[in-house]
Structures are given as structure tokens and as C-alpha cells.
Scaffold this motif. Structure first.
Motif, PDB file in Angstrom:
ATOM      1  N   LEU A 145       0.879  -1.111  -0.159  1.00  0.00           N
ATOM      2  CA  LEU A 145      -0.157  -0.137  -0.243  1.00  0.00           C
ATOM      3  C   LEU A 145       0.870   1.264  -0.233  1.00  0.00           C
ATOM      4  O   LEU A 145       0.605   2.005  -0.733  1.00  0.00           O
ATOM      5  CB  LEU A 145      -0.825   0.019   1.064  1.00  0.00           C
ATOM      6  CG  LEU A 145      -1.823   1.032   1.308  1.00  0.00           C
ATOM      7  CD1 LEU A 145      -2.904   1.030   0.009  1.00  0.00           C
ATOM      8  CD2 LEU A 145      -2.930   0.909   2.536  1.00  0.00           C
ATOM      9  N   MET A 146       2.127   1.228   0.963  1.00  0.00           N
ATOM     10  CA  MET A 146       2.903   2.415   0.857  1.00  0.00           C
ATOM     11  C   MET A 146       3.555   2.614  -0.432  1.00  0.00           C
ATOM     12  O   MET A 146       3.618   3.642  -0.991  1.00  0.00           O
ATOM     13  CB  MET A 146       3.915   2.263   1.798  1.00  0.00           C
ATOM     14  CG  MET A 146       3.539   2.199   3.279  1.00  0.00           C
ATOM     15  SD  MET A 146       4.787   2.125   4.361  1.00  0.00           S
ATOM     16  CE  MET A 146       5.976   3.361   4.096  1.00  0.00           C
ATOM     17  N   LEU A 147       4.019   1.713  -1.215  1.00  0.00           N
ATOM     18  CA  LEU A 147       4.542   1.732  -2.560  1.00  0.00           C
ATOM     19  C   LEU A 147       3.421   2.310  -3.632  1.00  0.00           C
ATOM     20  O   LEU A 147       3.646   3.256  -4.299  1.00  0.00           O
ATOM     21  CB  LEU A 147       4.772   0.262  -3.094  1.00  0.00           C
ATOM     22  CG  LEU A 147       6.194  -0.241  -2.750  1.00  0.00           C
ATOM     23  CD1 LEU A 147       6.407  -1.538  -3.090  1.00  0.00           C
ATOM     24  CD2 LEU A 147       7.466   0.540  -3.307  1.00  0.00           C
ATOM     25  N   ALA A 148       2.431   1.738  -3.437  1.00  0.00           N
ATOM     26  CA  ALA A 148       1.170   2.457  -4.444  1.00  0.00           C
ATOM     27  C   ALA A 148       1.013   3.789  -4.299  1.00  0.00           C
ATOM     28  O   ALA A 148       0.638   4.566  -4.992  1.00  0.00           O
ATOM     29  CB  ALA A 148      -0.176   1.389  -4.153  1.00  0.00           C
ATOM     30  N   LYS A 149       1.070   4.160  -2.775  1.00  0.00           N
ATOM     31  CA  LYS A 149       0.562   5.584  -2.723  1.00  0.00           C
ATOM     32  C   LYS A 149       1.798   6.529  -2.787  1.00  0.00           C
ATOM     33  O   LYS A 149       1.869   7.548  -2.507  1.00  0.00           O
ATOM     34  CB  LYS A 149       0.322   5.526  -1.169  1.00  0.00           C
ATOM     35  CG  LYS A 149      -0.980   5.123  -0.972  1.00  0.00           C
ATOM     36  CD  LYS A 149      -1.264   5.273   0.808  1.00  0.00           C
ATOM     37  CE  LYS A 149      -2.850   5.142   1.086  1.00  0.00           C
ATOM     38  NZ  LYS A 149      -3.037   5.308   2.483  1.00  0.00           N
ATOM     39  N   GLY A 150       2.944   5.774  -3.418  1.00  0.00           N
ATOM     40  CA  GLY A 150       4.149   6.703  -3.548  1.00  0.00           C
ATOM     41  C   GLY A 150       5.019   7.091  -2.334  1.00  0.00           C
ATOM     42  O   GLY A 150       5.918   8.072  -2.447  1.00  0.00           O
ATOM     43  N   GLU A 151       4.723   6.425  -1.220  1.00  0.00           N
ATOM     44  CA  GLU A 151       5.208   6.583  -0.140  1.00  0.00           C
ATOM     45  C   GLU A 151       6.638   5.706   0.053  1.00  0.00           C
ATOM     46  O   GLU A 151       6.840   4.689  -0.596  1.00  0.00           O
ATOM     47  CB  GLU A 151       4.622   6.243   1.229  1.00  0.00           C
ATOM     48  CG  GLU A 151       3.484   7.082   1.331  1.00  0.00           C
ATOM     49  CD  GLU A 151       2.349   6.829   2.336  1.00  0.00           C
ATOM     50  OE1 GLU A 151       2.750   5.991   3.091  1.00  0.00           O
ATOM     51  OE2 GLU A 151       1.419   7.422   2.555  1.00  0.00           O
ATOM     52  N   ARG A 152       7.948   6.111   0.548  1.00  0.00           N
ATOM     53  CA  ARG A 152       8.968   5.571   0.511  1.00  0.00           C
ATOM     54  C   ARG A 152       9.038   4.164   1.616  1.00  0.00           C
ATOM     55  O   ARG A 152       8.345   4.537   2.654  1.00  0.00           O
ATOM     56  CB  ARG A 152      10.265   6.348   1.107  1.00  0.00           C
ATOM     57  CG  ARG A 152      10.427   7.373  -0.076  1.00  0.00           C
ATOM     58  CD  ARG A 152      11.011   6.879  -1.172  1.00  0.00           C
ATOM     59  NE  ARG A 152      12.447   6.521  -0.766  1.00  0.00           N
ATOM     60  CZ  ARG A 152      13.244   5.672  -1.699  1.00  0.00           C
ATOM     61  NH1 ARG A 152      12.563   5.486  -2.932  1.00  0.00           N
ATOM     62  NH2 ARG A 152      14.333   5.248  -1.379  1.00  0.00           N
ATOM     63  N   SER A 153       9.700   3.155   1.167  1.00  0.00           N
ATOM     64  CA  SER A 153       9.561   2.070   1.861  1.00  0.00           C
ATOM     65  C   SER A 153      10.562   1.344   1.622  1.00  0.00           C
ATOM     66  O   SER A 153      11.144   1.325   0.625  1.00  0.00           O
ATOM     67  CB  SER A 153       8.272   1.293   1.809  1.00  0.00           C
ATOM     68  OG  SER A 153       8.255   0.161   2.280  1.00  0.00           O
ATOM     69  N   ASN A 154      11.266   0.706   2.753  1.00  0.00           N
ATOM     70  CA  ASN A 154      12.688   0.004   2.653  1.00  0.00           C
ATOM     71  C   ASN A 154      12.513  -1.393   2.264  1.00  0.00           C
ATOM     72  O   ASN A 154      13.637  -2.267   2.144  1.00  0.00           O
ATOM     73  CB  ASN A 154      13.429   0.322   3.928  1.00  0.00           C
ATOM     74  CG  ASN A 154      13.845   1.631   4.182  1.00  0.00           C
ATOM     75  OD1 ASN A 154      14.078   2.345   3.233  1.00  0.00           O
ATOM     76  ND2 ASN A 154      13.981   2.179   5.514  1.00  0.00           N
TER      77      ASN A 154
END
Length: 174
Positions: A164-173
């Protein structure tokens, strides 16, 4: 002679017809839920969540990033080769692959190590190899060895949130 053939044909055809009948009023089976292949299903799930959220910032949404990550997950799972060196405290997994798979290995394995350590309390470290990555996992040796590399990679309920973070354009490790 035609009558027995006709009766036989009807007896044989009736069960087959019943199995393949799709009448609109006979709902003995549940409506389909799966949206297709697993990557497509993961994308469908995230898109549904985004569309149902009135707070979604559509200018930041990056479904292509999620798709790239899902491709990496698939490559790691289906095309990497893993050598296992069992140790009394756990295992060393040496994950290798062709040039096509190497990027996925290098993106996924080191990023997953801290999540695995946090979830389990195990000592998890990685080391880059010329043609892959080694991941050392020490803790509950029997469980680590029983799960093997691919089982260990599934540990932790962070995957869905990460997608979900990736799809929202948020950085994730990971």
C-alpha cells in the motif's frame, strides 16, 4: 437400435451438462472472488483500497512501483537458486540468480532482513556476493532450517502495508 443409443447418450450427457450448466438462478457455488494471477490480484486489492479511500492523493499514486516490486517478488520466488548451509544456531542462505534475477535478489533480501529480525528476535544479517546475496539467520535453528529461505522470507505481516505504501508513492525500505 436408435432408441437405446439415444437413451445412453442422454444418460451420459445429463450429468456432464449439469456440471457445466450456468443458469442464472442456480447459485450452488459462491461468486468468484479471485481477480486472477497473484500479482494481478495484489494490484486489484491495492487499487480497490485506494479507490475506497476518499483521502487518496491520486497525484502521488504509483501503481507501476508496486508492479515492479511484485515482479521482484516473483523473480526471487520462482527463479532464484538457494544454497543452504545449516549451522547449529540457524542457517546461511546463499541466494543466487542470473543477471535477470540478480536485481530482485539484491532489492529484496537485504531489505527484508531488519523486518525478519524485528518480527522474530533472531539475529539476521546479509552480505553481498558477486552473483547474489547471503543471508545469515540465527535463532530458533529448527524453525529456521524447517522453513528454509522461502519460508523465512514470508515472516512478518509488513508485506501488505508495504504494498500500500508503494502504491501511494510513499518511501518504504522493503
Amino acid at each position: 437400435m436408435r432408441f437405446p443409443i439415444l437413451v445412453f447418450s442422454l444418460l451420459v450427457a445429463a450429468p456432464a451438462f449439469a456440471q457445466h450448466s450456468h443458469s442464472g438462478n442456480d447459485h450452488t457455488m459462491a461468486d468468484p472472488q479471485e481477480s486472477g494471477q497473484s500479482g494481478f490480484a495484489a494490484l486489484t486489492e491495492i487499487v480497490t483500497i485506494l479507490r475506497d479511500d476518499p483521502e487518496t492523493d491520486w497525484s502521488a499514486v504509483d501503481i507501476a512501483a508496486l508492479r515492479r516490486h511484485l515482479v521482484d517478488m516473483d523473480l526471487l520466488t520462482t527463479e532464484s537458486k538457494v544454497d543452504v548451509i545449516e549451522r547449529p544456531e540457524g542457517a546461511r542462505f546463499e541466494i543466487r540468480g542470473t543477471q535477470h534475477v540478480l536485481g530482485a535478489i539484491r532489492a529484496m533480501v537485504p531489505a527484508h532482513a531488519p523486518f525478519l529480525a524485528a518480527e522474530t528476535g533472531w539475529d539476521v544479517s546479509t552480505e553481498e556476493l558477486e552473483d547474489g546475496v547471503a543471508m545469515m539467520v540465527d535463532g530458533d535453528a529448527a524453525q529456521i532450517q524447517g522453513l528454509g529461505f522461502f519460508g523465512v522470507m514470508t515472516i512478518g505481516a509488513h508485506h501488505q502495508e508495504h504494498h500500500l505504501m508503494l502504491a501511494k508513492g510513499e518511501r518504504s525500505n522493503n
